[in-house]
Design an enzyme around this catalytic site. Sequence first.
Site, PDB file in Angstrom:
ATOM      1  N   ASP A  61       0.818  -1.287  -0.110  1.00 28.44           N
ATOM      2  CA  ASP A  61      -0.054  -0.108   0.074  1.00 28.44           C
ATOM      3  C   ASP A  61       0.877   1.408  -0.043  1.00 28.44           C
ATOM      4  O   ASP A  61       1.231   1.781   0.858  1.00 28.44           O
ATOM      5  CB  ASP A  61      -0.983  -0.033   1.416  1.00 28.44           C
ATOM      6  CG  ASP A  61      -2.072   1.179   1.059  1.00 28.44           C
ATOM      7  OD1 ASP A  61      -1.717   2.111   0.305  1.00 28.44           O
ATOM      8  OD2 ASP A  61      -2.569   1.445   2.238  1.00 28.44           O
ATOM      9  N   HIS A 101       0.589   8.063   3.686  1.00 30.79           N
ATOM     10  CA  HIS A 101       1.495   7.556   4.887  1.00 30.79           C
ATOM     11  C   HIS A 101       2.878   8.107   4.735  1.00 30.79           C
ATOM     12  O   HIS A 101       3.606   7.581   5.413  1.00 30.79           O
ATOM     13  CB  HIS A 101       1.178   6.116   4.769  1.00 30.79           C
ATOM     14  CG  HIS A 101       0.037   5.563   4.628  1.00 30.79           C
ATOM     15  ND1 HIS A 101      -1.083   5.897   5.723  1.00 30.79           N
ATOM     16  CD2 HIS A 101      -0.948   5.072   3.750  1.00 30.79           C
ATOM     17  CE1 HIS A 101      -2.087   5.322   5.333  1.00 30.79           C
ATOM     18  NE2 HIS A 101      -2.174   4.747   4.067  1.00 30.79           N
ATOM     19  N   ILE A 146      -0.150   9.768   8.217  1.00 30.50           N
ATOM     20  CA  ILE A 146      -0.538   8.588   9.248  1.00 30.50           C
ATOM     21  C   ILE A 146      -0.245   7.178   8.974  1.00 30.50           C
ATOM     22  O   ILE A 146       0.188   7.112   7.751  1.00 30.50           O
ATOM     23  CB  ILE A 146      -2.009   8.987   9.245  1.00 30.50           C
ATOM     24  CG1 ILE A 146      -2.616   8.620   7.888  1.00 30.50           C
ATOM     25  CG2 ILE A 146      -2.444  10.290   9.956  1.00 30.50           C
ATOM     26  CD1 ILE A 146      -4.337   8.476   8.223  1.00 30.50           C
ATOM     27  N   GLY A 192      -3.995   1.954   8.310  1.00 32.83           N
ATOM     28  CA  GLY A 192      -5.070   1.357   9.085  1.00 32.83           C
ATOM     29  C   GLY A 192      -4.575  -0.276   9.193  1.00 32.83           C
ATOM     30  O   GLY A 192      -4.708  -0.615  10.415  1.00 32.83           O
TER      31      GLY A 192
HETATM   32  C1  LIG Z   1     -10.711   0.215  -2.475  1.00 32.52           C
HETATM   33  C2  LIG Z   1      -9.445   0.857  -2.110  1.00 32.52           C
HETATM   34  C3  LIG Z   1      -8.487   0.243  -1.110  1.00 32.52           C
HETATM   35  C4  LIG Z   1      -7.566   1.190  -0.584  1.00 32.52           C
HETATM   36  C5  LIG Z   1      -7.767   1.198   1.002  1.00 32.52           C
HETATM   37  C6  LIG Z   1      -6.403   1.646   1.758  1.00 32.52           C
HETATM   38  C7  LIG Z   1      -6.302   2.778   1.929  1.00 32.52           C
HETATM   39  C8  LIG Z   1      -5.072   3.287   2.863  1.00 32.52           C
HETATM   40  O1  LIG Z   1      -3.835   3.666   2.545  1.00 32.52           O
HETATM   41  C9  LIG Z   1      -5.758   4.412   3.714  1.00 32.52           C
HETATM   42  C10 LIG Z   1      -5.475   4.101   5.159  1.00 32.52           C
HETATM   43  O2  LIG Z   1      -4.828   3.243   5.831  1.00 32.52           O
HETATM   44  S1  LIG Z   1      -6.061   5.346   6.393  1.00 32.52           S
HETATM   45  C11 LIG Z   1      -5.466   5.064   7.879  1.00 32.52           C
HETATM   46  C12 LIG Z   1      -6.506   4.208   8.626  1.00 32.52           C
HETATM   47  N1  LIG Z   1      -7.648   4.832   8.797  1.00 32.52           N
HETATM   48  C13 LIG Z   1      -8.006   5.661   9.775  1.00 32.52           C
HETATM   49  O3  LIG Z   1      -7.134   6.519  10.476  1.00 32.52           O
HETATM   50  C14 LIG Z   1      -9.464   6.414   9.757  1.00 32.52           C
HETATM   51  C15 LIG Z   1      -9.383   6.511  11.295  1.00 32.52           C
HETATM   52  N2  LIG Z   1     -10.964   6.967  11.452  1.00 32.52           N
HETATM   53  C16 LIG Z   1     -11.673   8.163  11.422  1.00 32.52           C
HETATM   54  O4  LIG Z   1     -10.697   8.965  11.270  1.00 32.52           O
HETATM   55  C17 LIG Z   1     -13.088   8.228  11.478  1.00 32.52           C
HETATM   56  O5  LIG Z   1     -13.812   7.332  12.069  1.00 32.52           O
HETATM   57  C18 LIG Z   1     -13.837   8.759  10.311  1.00 32.52           C
HETATM   58  C19 LIG Z   1     -12.938   9.991   9.411  1.00 32.52           C
HETATM   59  C20 LIG Z   1     -13.575   7.559   9.183  1.00 32.52           C
HETATM   60  C21 LIG Z   1     -14.955   8.907  10.697  1.00 32.52           C
HETATM   61  O6  LIG Z   1     -15.289   9.944  11.584  1.00 32.52           O
HETATM   62  P1  LIG Z   1     -16.519  10.986  11.449  1.00 32.52           P
HETATM   63  O7  LIG Z   1     -16.415  11.595   9.959  1.00 32.52           O
HETATM   64  O8  LIG Z   1     -16.328  11.829  12.703  1.00 32.52           O
HETATM   65  O9  LIG Z   1     -17.768  10.060  11.488  1.00 32.52           O
HETATM   66  P2  LIG Z   1     -18.799   9.876  12.450  1.00 32.52           P
HETATM   67  O10 LIG Z   1     -19.544  11.241  12.773  1.00 32.52           O
HETATM   68  O11 LIG Z   1     -18.090   9.226  13.781  1.00 32.52           O
HETATM   69  O12 LIG Z   1     -19.787   8.658  11.685  1.00 32.52           O
HETATM   70  C22 LIG Z   1     -20.352   9.203  10.580  1.00 32.52           C
HETATM   71  C23 LIG Z   1     -20.988   8.087  10.015  1.00 32.52           C
HETATM   72  O13 LIG Z   1     -19.782   7.315   9.503  1.00 32.52           O
HETATM   73  C24 LIG Z   1     -19.716   5.907  10.102  1.00 32.52           C
HETATM   74  N3  LIG Z   1     -18.407   5.779  10.346  1.00 32.52           N
HETATM   75  C25 LIG Z   1     -17.746   6.157  11.302  1.00 32.52           C
HETATM   76  N4  LIG Z   1     -16.446   5.787  11.379  1.00 32.52           N
HETATM   77  C26 LIG Z   1     -16.387   4.692  10.239  1.00 32.52           C
HETATM   78  C27 LIG Z   1     -15.513   4.013   9.954  1.00 32.52           C
HETATM   79  N5  LIG Z   1     -14.272   3.809  10.194  1.00 32.52           N
HETATM   80  N6  LIG Z   1     -15.742   2.898   9.016  1.00 32.52           N
HETATM   81  C28 LIG Z   1     -16.870   3.099   8.067  1.00 32.52           C
HETATM   82  N7  LIG Z   1     -18.255   4.011   8.718  1.00 32.52           N
HETATM   83  C29 LIG Z   1     -17.670   4.787   9.652  1.00 32.52           C
HETATM   84  C30 LIG Z   1     -20.389   6.071  11.339  1.00 32.52           C
HETATM   85  O14 LIG Z   1     -21.264   4.837  11.565  1.00 32.52           O
HETATM   86  C31 LIG Z   1     -21.771   7.119  10.983  1.00 32.52           C
HETATM   87  O15 LIG Z   1     -22.892   6.499  10.028  1.00 32.52           O
HETATM   88  P3  LIG Z   1     -24.300   7.030  10.107  1.00 32.52           P
HETATM   89  O16 LIG Z   1     -24.216   8.427  10.104  1.00 32.52           O
HETATM   90  O17 LIG Z   1     -24.920   6.355   9.360  1.00 32.52           O
HETATM   91  O18 LIG Z   1     -24.524   6.734  11.736  1.00 32.52           O
END
Ligand SMILES: CCCCCCC[C@@H](O)CC(=O)SCCNC(=O)CCNC(=O)[C@H](O)C(C)(C)COP(=O)(O)OP(=O)(O)OC[C@H]1O[C@@H](n2cnc3c(N)ncnc32)[C@H](O)[C@@H]1OP(=O)(O)O
Length: 873
Positions: free
Chosen positions: A772, A777, A792, A795
């Site tokens: 990845d 990152h 960052i 994940g």
């Molecule tokens: C196909 C391509 C493949 C490639 C993939 C790989 C790409 C990689 O290189 C990328 C990475 O590794 S990124 C690093 C790892 N991920 C992270 O660090 C994300 C951490 N999470 C966040 O920051 C927040 O949870 C965040 C931002 C995700 C959400 O936070 P908020 O916006 O504050 O959301 P919130 O208000 O809590 O909720 C809104 C609605 O979204 C749903 N939700 C929350 N977190 C979720 C999550 N992690 N995954 C899925 N859904 C999520 C909530 O349930 C909520 O839904 P609803 O409104 O329906 O209740």
Amino acid sequence: MTLSFKGHTVVVTGAGGGLGKAYAHLFASRGANVVVNDLNKEAAEKVVSSITQAGGKAVANISSATDGAAVVKSAIDAFGGITILINNAGILRQVSNMSDQEWDLIQSVHLKGAFACTKAAWPYFRNQKFGRIINTASAAGLYGNMGQANYSAAKMGLVGFTKTLAREGAKYGIHAVVIAPASVAASAMTETVMPPQLLAGFKPEFIAPFVVAVTHPDGPNASGRVFELGAGFVAEIRWQRSKGVVMKPDDTFTPSAVKERWNEITSFDQVEYPENMENQSITTIYEQAKGAPPNKQAEPNVRFDGKTIIITGAGAGLGRAYALMFARLGANVIVNDVSAKGADSVVDEIKKAGGKAIAVACSVEDGDTIVKTALDAFGAVHILIANAGILRDKSFTAMSEKEWDDVMTVHLRGTYKCAKAVWPIFQKQKYGRIVTTTSSVGMFGNFGQANYSAAKAAIIGLTRTLAIEGSRYNILANVIAPIAGTAMTSTIWPEEMVRMFKASNEDNTGKVFQVLGGWASQARWQRTGGHSFPVNKPLQPEDVVSKWNIITDFDDGRATYPTSAQEALGQSNDLYSDPEDSELVAKAKKEHISGPDEFSWTDRDVILYNLGVGATEKELQWTFEGDENFGPIPTFGVIPPFITTSSLPMDWLPNFNLGRLLHGEQYLAIKNPIPNAATVITTSRFLEVLDKGKAASVRCISETKDKSTGKVLFENQQTVFIRGSGGFGGKRTGRDLGAATATNEPPKRQPDAVIEEKTLPSQAALYRLSGDRNPLHISPEFAAIGGFDTPILHGLCTLGYAGKHILKRFGSYEDIKTRFAGVVYPGETLVTEMWKEGNKVIFVTKVKERNTTVLAAAAATLHSDNNAPKPKL
Ligand SMILES: CCCCCCC[C@@H](O)CC(=O)SCCNC(=O)CCNC(=O)[C@H](O)C(C)(C)COP(=O)(O)OP(=O)(O)OC[C@H]1O[C@@H](n2cnc3c(N)ncnc32)[C@H](O)[C@@H]1OP(=O)(O)O
């Protein structure tokens, strides 16, 4: 009307289970006498006893389908005749490094088995002026499929075979039909990748009624036709041909001339629907060709200098014409022919004209010798033209097993052996061009050529799989159908040879062309929009009859042109659609299927991954390949599908920006032990797309199979959260997908185990190397787009740490799921709290320095036979 089979005797091969069993039951329930053939005695007898217990009539037969006489004899002995034959027996051998035995075995069971049973039933059918034959092809045969060269050849061979049977049987009331059931088509994307509600529809019970309908004396006449079906979807498929162009077959008819008109040749703006060879009006083409102006040449001219070309069957006819032309255009030509005299004379001719050529007189089955000759003489091979063939025409009634075998051997096995011999060379040099030879007879069948039509059709299936497998290596494979047997063939130029030398492009491979004299056209499958029967209630043969016009309507504007098994499956009644999907989402789900892609790893990749998730030099089981317990940390299973999944385009979402994409959730199921080195094949697609208002949440699913065993190793589901890409409509809340979406609330008590571990500041830089390479990152600028002060951590890297913690405390697991609840910065300390609840370990991972949860709603399911150390509580 109720379709009754009273008085009919049906032989079903491979009827001990699955589809065959469903046929047996349905026919028996409609009053037929059934011969339940299966090599597995117990399975066959079980089906028989359940039929007889229900008041039906059935006997078991445990002969191999290749002993067709013995299979059919059962029907004669028990019931005094046979009226319907369902050739269903089959086995699968999905392998990367296919051995000759694996090739032969598949041809033998599928093709020869169908031949042998049909051959034995044929005289009865003819005498009684009634017979029905069903042959079982597969999407892998129609379109080719990764890792299934042998299988796709055999399956497509059955299409050609059936078309000839239909022609020969017509005047005796014998109908032959081919089906490509999607339960087999789905083999590239089997159970795990199917949504559960869809899977429910992929039952044999939704295929058997079609077969019963088209075999009934009063059923629709489907003879000689091809149908794709599964999960309630039924559609017909046929060849569509571009109108093509007619060129003057004089000295100006060169590859450059063909290149000049390539777009016209391959344009489907004007199309034809040939049903047989006869309606290709040879005289008209000839007249047009004669009257055509000299051909314009494309610049720069197509040349073959420095290229070494193997041409089989080049001692005369078409092969000779190829050889002379390639030599004239600068190639080193290997002139293979079984006749030394023919090969030598062509070589003399080429040399006299100042060209370079070498003769190799041997059977085309001796591909290794042919390739060795090329390497010895010219040090390389770049192109294979598999052209050799023989004819042993006979009506099917009179055709001997030897005549069948001889034709199969030279055409099909010969093509396979030559392709097999050049393959490693092509792979290594990342360049190769293969042109194989089919025939209109393979595409449409022909009286007196059951053997030839089967072999020629099989070559289409083989070539398409070669095209798919070769695409990674810049190996292009195309198949041409020259109209044989006329004086004009000597002027035929195989159009792909031009295309072969155009830039490598996936679009330039796996195609079928028809050529004759100065005429060239492309052919492709056209599929009706078909009909989808509901899968929430039993399907009856009468339902199929009632929708026949819709199933077979090519002109209602719903026809499609699938080019791969995956596409075909995707187009089948919007298989993955969800009534709540917006149009945008429904379209994306349908259009975007990623893979099948190959991915290989060795112990080096295993070590790199383990280091990437914090394994140390003290943990030799993870960092030293010589350790007896050496192996990957199980979360390695997220790595092999990564490229395939991340190739799924997201830019159809509004305001898509990669920098705003975060990994939201991950689910990994480990279905079989993870090898320390392997080549795997992954297919990915969108499973669910949610509109979260401001953000889009996209769930993808992938299935990864071991290429050498065909076994599924991993299923992955990942959700990406794309900030700023919401507002496109459709549903907000996802389906319950079991362990993949479980909320995994931790119990109220203290954790049963806690592991704390500091990551390195260089952790993301190290982890990237496992695949990845998202700049988020590593690049501060890119991270800034995402709204982060510094890059960052991945994940999946955090998940790897947690997965390692679970492994250390509780042993190995068969699945693991998490939600990424917060970001981690490289260098931070991860604390994993774990609770054992039955066979599940629920866990939460926090960043110590900021006391924030980063992995939530997370759990792993332990292996039931887990011998790993028990938790120290
Ligand atoms: C196909 C391509 C493949 C490639 C993939 C790989 C790409 C990689 O290189 C990328 C990475 O590794 S990124 C690093 C790892 N991920 C992270 O660090 C994300 C951490 N999470 C966040 O920051 C927040 O949870 C965040 C931002 C995700 C959400 O936070 P908020 O916006 O504050 O959301 P919130 O208000 O809590 O909720 C809104 C609605 O979204 C749903 N939700 C929350 N977190 C979720 C999550 N992690 N995954 C899925 N859904 C999520 C909530 O349930 C909520 O839904 P609803 O409104 O329906 O209740």
